[in-house]
Design an enzyme around this catalytic site. Sequence first.
Site, PDB file in Angstrom:
ATOM      1  N   ASN A 200      32.189  47.253  24.114  1.00  0.00           N
ATOM      2  CA  ASN A 200      32.808  47.585  22.832  1.00  0.00           C
ATOM      3  C   ASN A 200      31.841  47.274  21.695  1.00  0.00           C
ATOM      4  O   ASN A 200      31.063  46.316  21.752  1.00  0.00           O
ATOM      5  CB  ASN A 200      34.169  46.893  22.638  1.00  0.00           C
ATOM      6  CG  ASN A 200      34.125  45.405  22.852  1.00  0.00           C
ATOM      7  OD1 ASN A 200      33.263  44.901  23.561  1.00  0.00           O
ATOM      8  ND2 ASN A 200      35.053  44.681  22.238  1.00  0.00           N
TER       9      ASN A 200
ATOM     10  N   GLU B  77      32.057  46.876  17.631  1.00  0.00           N
ATOM     11  CA  GLU B  77      33.017  46.796  16.521  1.00  0.00           C
ATOM     12  C   GLU B  77      32.375  47.125  15.185  1.00  0.00           C
ATOM     13  O   GLU B  77      31.154  47.276  15.074  1.00  0.00           O
ATOM     14  CB  GLU B  77      33.643  45.396  16.503  1.00  0.00           C
ATOM     15  CG  GLU B  77      34.430  45.149  17.771  1.00  0.00           C
ATOM     16  CD  GLU B  77      35.276  43.895  17.726  1.00  0.00           C
ATOM     17  OE1 GLU B  77      34.999  43.005  16.880  1.00  0.00           O
ATOM     18  OE2 GLU B  77      36.214  43.808  18.543  1.00  0.00           O
TER      19      GLU B  77
ATOM     20  N   CYS C 292      35.600  51.363  21.890  1.00  0.00           N
ATOM     21  CA  CYS C 292      35.916  50.563  23.072  1.00  0.00           C
ATOM     22  C   CYS C 292      34.822  50.738  24.139  1.00  0.00           C
ATOM     23  O   CYS C 292      34.101  51.729  24.151  1.00  0.00           O
ATOM     24  CB  CYS C 292      37.240  51.002  23.681  1.00  0.00           C
ATOM     25  SG  CYS C 292      38.662  50.579  22.697  1.00  0.00           S
TER      26      CYS C 292
ATOM     27  N   GLU D 163      35.116  51.462  27.331  1.00  0.00           N
ATOM     28  CA  GLU D 163      35.298  52.619  28.213  1.00  0.00           C
ATOM     29  C   GLU D 163      34.709  53.873  27.583  1.00  0.00           C
ATOM     30  O   GLU D 163      34.039  54.677  28.241  1.00  0.00           O
ATOM     31  CB  GLU D 163      36.793  52.868  28.480  1.00  0.00           C
ATOM     32  CG  GLU D 163      37.513  51.717  29.154  1.00  0.00           C
ATOM     33  CD  GLU D 163      38.144  50.750  28.150  1.00  0.00           C
ATOM     34  OE1 GLU D 163      37.453  50.386  27.166  1.00  0.00           O
ATOM     35  OE2 GLU D 163      39.298  50.358  28.338  1.00  0.00           O
TER      36      GLU D 163
ATOM     37  N   CYS E 100      43.155  51.048  26.190  1.00  0.00           N
ATOM     38  CA  CYS E 100      43.954  51.484  25.038  1.00  0.00           C
ATOM     39  C   CYS E 100      44.272  52.981  25.150  1.00  0.00           C
ATOM     40  O   CYS E 100      43.656  53.705  25.948  1.00  0.00           O
ATOM     41  CB  CYS E 100      43.207  51.182  23.740  1.00  0.00           C
ATOM     42  SG  CYS E 100      41.987  52.422  23.293  1.00  0.00           S
TER      43      CYS E 100
ATOM     44  N   CYS F  60      41.341  55.491  24.653  1.00  0.00           N
ATOM     45  CA  CYS F  60      40.452  55.606  25.818  1.00  0.00           C
ATOM     46  C   CYS F  60      41.124  56.397  26.932  1.00  0.00           C
ATOM     47  O   CYS F  60      40.484  57.165  27.646  1.00  0.00           O
ATOM     48  CB  CYS F  60      40.040  54.228  26.319  1.00  0.00           C
ATOM     49  SG  CYS F  60      38.870  53.439  25.212  1.00  0.00           S
TER      50      CYS F  60
END
Length: 311
Positions: A206, A208, A217, A219, A252, A255
């Site tokens: 991830n 940010e 993210c 993934e 999430c 994703c």
Amino acid sequence: MKEDKRWLRSFRLAYEGILYALVTQRHMKIHFMAAFAVLIPAYFFRLSKPDTLWILLSVTLVISAELLNTAVERTVDLAMPRRHPAAKAAKDAAAGAVLAAAVFAALVGAAVLYEPAARWVSGVPAQTETASGRVWIAVAAAALAVTALHSRLSGAHYKKEVPMVDAQRLLQLAAQARSQAYAPYSQFKVGSAVLDSDGTVHLGCNVENSAYGPTNCAERTALFRAIADGVKPGNFAALAVVGDTSEPISPCGVCRQVMAELCPPDMPVIMGNLSGQYRESTVSQLLPGAFGKESLRGRTDAKASEEARDE
Ligand code: THU
């Protein structure tokens, strides 16, 4: 009797190794064609025994080098599925051995065949008294031809090879990717590893952002990175994701939508945590009834026919 069978089995497995290389390696096909291109004139030129042996030696050397190169490539892919300087060095060195053997073979071919070819061009008959090597040339050419034919017939069997999904290994790579995470706001590091249909693993973490919204993210980082590296959408075999959660981490919604877009619906998604717990699901189980390109196409088609009607 048992000993006999074991001997036969190892012979068969070794032969299968040659078929595998011939089906999967473009260079092996080229080496076989080059071998025929040399063996056929060598047969008709009635070469001496030493010249015949030089030719047979070069053909064997090139094919053996390519087989070892294939073995090195497959082994390196198993040990290091992603890009690594040591993996590159190993593969390059093995390819170098093939190049050296091929250059040697080209020199031998030129040295041995030049004179008889020049004689043939100027119409001088071949020397019949030095034809002792012909039979061995014919045997070698026949062996290569049978192998080449067999590889064409059994090609599909070897091409069907799909990468093995090793959940533990993929989770381990995801945990490795997690260490690269940039998560100064949540302090929640996530790592992901996606296996493509060719067996290559692409890692993601991830990343940010102080504006929160642009955060990516793990993934999605892994999937987008794979696409940017040339993997075609749909050519994914598995995805693993790891976070420091009490239960295995759950991807999430965004994703899940991206997975539904880029991965096969039945593709395994392996979700883990740092204590080694994990559970497996699939893309379609994680996002049932996903909005997909079919829905979009349906709407476009409907709109197009509506417009056509209006005209
Ligand atoms: N995060 C992921 O990378 N993957 C998930 O499956 C869940 C959440 C990231 C996004 C954000 O950087 C941090 O975890 C906290 O939400």
